[in-house]
Design an enzyme around this catalytic site. Structure first.
Site, mmCIF file in Angstrom:
data_model
loop_
_atom_site.group_PDB
_atom_site.id
_atom_site.type_symbol
_atom_site.label_atom_id
_atom_site.label_comp_id
_atom_site.label_asym_id
_atom_site.label_seq_id
_atom_site.Cartn_x
_atom_site.Cartn_y
_atom_site.Cartn_z
ATOM 1 N N HIS A 20 -0.434 -46.405 77.145
ATOM 2 C CA HIS A 20 -0.259 -47.482 76.161
ATOM 3 C C HIS A 20 -1.078 -48.709 76.537
ATOM 4 O O HIS A 20 -1.611 -49.401 75.680
ATOM 5 C CB HIS A 20 1.215 -47.879 76.088
ATOM 6 N N ARG A 33 -2.340 -42.466 62.830
ATOM 7 C CA ARG A 33 -1.542 -41.520 63.631
ATOM 8 C C ARG A 33 -0.178 -42.161 63.886
ATOM 9 O O ARG A 33 -0.038 -42.984 64.785
ATOM 10 C CB ARG A 33 -2.226 -41.248 64.975
ATOM 11 N N ARG A 50 -0.710 -40.445 58.083
ATOM 12 C CA ARG A 50 -0.420 -39.042 58.392
ATOM 13 C C ARG A 50 1.023 -38.933 58.849
ATOM 14 O O ARG A 50 1.471 -39.710 59.693
ATOM 15 C CB ARG A 50 -1.350 -38.548 59.499
ATOM 16 N N GLU A 100 -7.048 -28.142 59.785
ATOM 17 C CA GLU A 100 -7.300 -28.093 61.222
ATOM 18 C C GLU A 100 -6.835 -26.776 61.838
ATOM 19 O O GLU A 100 -6.847 -26.606 63.050
ATOM 20 C CB GLU A 100 -6.672 -29.295 61.928
ATOM 21 N N ASN A 158 -10.885 -32.020 65.763
ATOM 22 C CA ASN A 158 -10.402 -31.906 67.147
ATOM 23 C C ASN A 158 -9.583 -30.622 67.302
ATOM 24 O O ASN A 158 -9.757 -29.853 68.244
ATOM 25 C CB ASN A 158 -9.523 -33.105 67.529
ATOM 26 N N ASP A 159 -8.685 -30.421 66.352
ATOM 27 C CA ASP A 159 -7.871 -29.210 66.413
ATOM 28 C C ASP A 159 -8.586 -28.005 65.809
ATOM 29 O O ASP A 159 -8.426 -26.885 66.292
ATOM 30 C CB ASP A 159 -6.537 -29.432 65.683
ATOM 31 N N ARG A 162 -8.275 -28.083 73.772
ATOM 32 C CA ARG A 162 -9.082 -29.308 73.679
ATOM 33 C C ARG A 162 -8.887 -30.231 74.872
ATOM 34 O O ARG A 162 -9.693 -31.128 75.103
ATOM 35 C CB ARG A 162 -8.812 -30.052 72.353
ATOM 36 N N CYS A 210 -11.774 -36.454 59.794
ATOM 37 C CA CYS A 210 -11.260 -37.543 60.641
ATOM 38 C C CYS A 210 -11.165 -37.161 62.114
ATOM 39 O O CYS A 210 -10.524 -37.879 62.883
ATOM 40 C CB CYS A 210 -9.917 -38.039 60.128
HETATM 41 C C1 PEP Z 1 -7.876 -33.720 64.659
HETATM 42 O O1 PEP Z 1 -7.219 -32.762 65.052
HETATM 43 O O2 PEP Z 1 -9.113 -33.694 64.502
HETATM 44 C C2 PEP Z 1 -7.210 -34.989 64.350
HETATM 45 C C3 PEP Z 1 -7.850 -35.983 63.779
HETATM 46 O O3 PEP Z 1 -5.931 -35.114 64.706
HETATM 47 P P1 PEP Z 1 -5.427 -35.350 66.215
HETATM 48 O O4 PEP Z 1 -6.618 -35.638 67.072
HETATM 49 O O5 PEP Z 1 -4.475 -36.470 66.115
HETATM 50 O O6 PEP Z 1 -4.786 -34.040 66.529
HETATM 51 MG MG MG Z 2 -5.086 -32.673 64.841
#
Ligand code: PEP
Ligand code: MG
Length: 580
Positions: A191, A298, A334, A433, A456-457, A467, A504
């Site tokens: 944090h 988020r 989200r 994702e 990312n996912d 990841r 995103c």
């Molecule tokens: C993603 O998975 O790309 C994403 C934006 O969500 P997070 O990184 O919060 O899982």
């Molecule tokens: Mg994600």
């Protein structure tokens, strides 16, 4: 001159005099006690915990008066750890069975917690041990008769070094005089690091033992770009770092001037560049960096590190603060994206063997419909104030989407029944994702207002690469042909149904990928605020037509390395042409 390495937790370079803030470990000696003294020691422990609670409550009210209610959940977290009965019961048990003093027993309890936390796979959760450490330090101080001190005066410019520097400490700093932060513990997702980035304060964390080596007043350079701290720099190093600092600040300054420029290509094609946010401060930062709203809020931050979930009013307050910060631009909220183990502490949730494939995100929300509807009602209520979009994470198929939408409908009816206003046309989107969502993109597109690809996912699940596993980082490839084919398919499905395709994930914030994402036809890219201006700069130098050709060319290659080489060659060619 000495150089220390740590984690580059917040970018920027600062030079100044060091002020060591003694938030460090309280000296604790462990000694054996007599049987008669056991009750006394348990009593001292209970009293110290109570005194710490009273101190924290008073700090909370002071901060609420001076800084407002934002982020007080950090203190709430500490209060909740204090309220955890296991802290008392385990420590009391050690006092009884090992016949040692309360301070020694508390240190041993902390040691056990450290071992337990070290086994947690999720880095974010693993780092939460720093909250437990902070709380234990406060209790130890209280046993030593030391209060939870406010920060010492910051009447001249200083660089703060501390063993630990809590988020509550961050809230007390004088932004005009504190130039940078160095800590011995904590990491990029702590944090404190998140707040340092939100406050644009250079920070290097995890610099082991630094407070023990240094004295107040020594000259230091904090390089939050590379994660180094230089103590007593020689003249040459000072000059080099000064130049690097000036260069960094000059580039940032020049870039900031471009914030008002539209995100438009040379041939007149515009796309939305938006920000990813977690805390209220970041809303303003997105606008300052030229973002046209928030593409991903988020909301997990609000729910983490606490036993009880935030109620509807608390959520409403947080969402409203964010909405007001970025008005009149749209805010994409989200719904909760967390694993069951992150949330259901105290609810007898069984630890999952594989949380990444477990009760995560929408699966979790659907399993606790009443809590989910609280979040949906809070989001809907904010939609009455300005443009808000709702986004469901980790959707894997139609059934999940329909169940989520059914609960949204119920939430709307409940608001209608109580006469509470909301935007009846609020847009609903899904994150793409999971590979199944890519395969079903054409079906999903018929029932939502927008897609947002979470690369990312999506990369993690498409390539079966964890990841957060550093050993596999070379194989985590955004340009992998399977990923690029998925992206192309998602855009085609979205546009086929007449809805926008957004992205995103972190991929959106890397300027190298911009021509590909633009060329594939994405309508919106959302990224951390600090990345927006660099991406916009590249966008404004491209034409859509050229980007489309570059993107198409990527499909001629069969490995990520080949695609990357091709991409870099195209960009070099463009730069050479623009110089000619
Ligand atoms: C993603 O998975 O790309 C994403 C934006 O969500 P997070 O990184 O919060 O899982
Ligand atoms: Mg994600």
């Amino acid at each position: 001159m000495q150089t220390f390495s740590g984690i580059a937790a917040s970018p920027g370079i600062a030079m100044g005099r060091l002020r060591i803030i003694d938030r460090s470990k309280t000296a604790v000696s462990e000694y054996t006690i007599t049987l008669e003294a056991v009750c006394h020691e348990i009593g001292r422990l209970a009293q110290a915990i109570e005194d710490t609670r009273v101190e924290l409550e008073s700090l909370k009210s002071r901060l609420a008066e001076t800084n407002g209610e934002d982020h007080l959940f950090f203190i709430e977290t500490h209060l909740m750890i204090l309220a955890d009965k296991r802290l008392v019961s385990e420590t009391s048990e050690i006092i009884k069975t090992s016949m040692i003093n309360a301070e020694g027993a508390l240190r041993r309890t902390l040691h056990r917690y450290r071992e337990t936390f070290a086994r947690i796979a999720d880095p974010y959760l693993r780092e939460r041990i720093s909250d437990v450490e902070t709380v234990v330090e406060k209790v130890l101080r209280s046993m030593n008769g030391e209060a939870v001190e406010p920060l010492p005066n910051q009447d001249c410019q200083i660089i703060i070094a501390a063993h630990d520097f809590s988020p509550a400490d961050m809230l007390q700093i004088n932004r005009n005089n504190v130039l940078a932060i160095i800590t011995e513990i904590g990491g990029r997702t702590s944090h404190t690091a998140i707040l340092a980035r939100a406050l644009e304060l250079p920070a290097v964390m995890g610099v082991e033992g630094i407070t023990g080596f240094l004295l107040d007043g020594v000259s230091v350079i904090v390089d939050g770009l590379s994660g180094t701290v230089i103590v007593d720099p020689d003249q040459e190093t000072f000059q080099t770092l000064l130049y690097r600092k000036q260069h960094y600040e000059y580039v940032e300054y020049e870039l900031l001037k471009t914030a008002p420029l539209p995100a438009i290509t040379l041939d007149g094609h515009s796309i939305n560049l938006r920000g990813n946010v977690e805390i209220a401060e970041e809303g303003t930062s997105v606008l300052e960096h030229g973002g046209s709203g928030v593409g991903l809020y988020r909301t997990e931050m609000l729910f983490m590190n606490r036993v009880l979930m935030p109620d509807e009013e608390e959520q409403l307050l947080a969402y409203r603060t964010m909405q007001q910060a970025i008005a009149p631009h749209p805010l994409t909220i989200r719904t909760l994206d967390a694993g069951g183990d992150k949330l259901l502490e105290g609810r007898d949730q069984i630890a999952e063997v594989n949380p990444a494939l477990g009760v995560r995100a929408i699966r979790l929300s659907l399993s606790i419909p009443d809590e989910f509807k609280k979040q949906l009602r809070a989001i809907l209520r904010v939609s009455a104030d300005g443009p808000v979009r709702i986004m469901f994470p980790m959707i894997s198929g139609m059934e999940e989407l329909r169940r989520a939408k059914a609960l949204l409908k119920e939430a709307k009816h409940e608001l209608i029944a109580s006469g509470t206003p909301f935007d009846s046309k609020v847009q609903v989107g899904v994150m793409i994702e999971i590979p199944a969502a890519v395969t079903l993109a054409d079906l999903l597109a018929r029932e939502v207002d927008f897609f947002s690809v979470g690369t990312n996912d999506l990369i993690q699940y498409t390539l079966a690469i964890d990841r957060s596993n550093e050993q596999l980082s070379q194989m985590y490839q955004p340009l992998h042909p399977a990923v690029l084919r998925s992206l192309r398919r998602v855009v085609q499905a979205a546009h086929g149904a007449g809805i926008p395709a957004c992205l995103c994930g972190e991929m959106a914030g890397d300027p190298l990928y911009l021509p590909v994402l633009l060329g594939l036809g994405f309508d919106e890219l959302s990224m951390s605020a600090g990345a927006i201006l660099r991406v916009k700069q590249i966008l404004r130098r491209c034409t859509l037509e050229r980007a489309a050709r570059i993107a198409e060319g990527c499909f001629d290659f069969s490995t990520a390395a080949e695609v990357e080489m091709y991409l870099k060659a195209q960009i070099t060619m463009d730069v050479a042409e623009s110089i000619d």
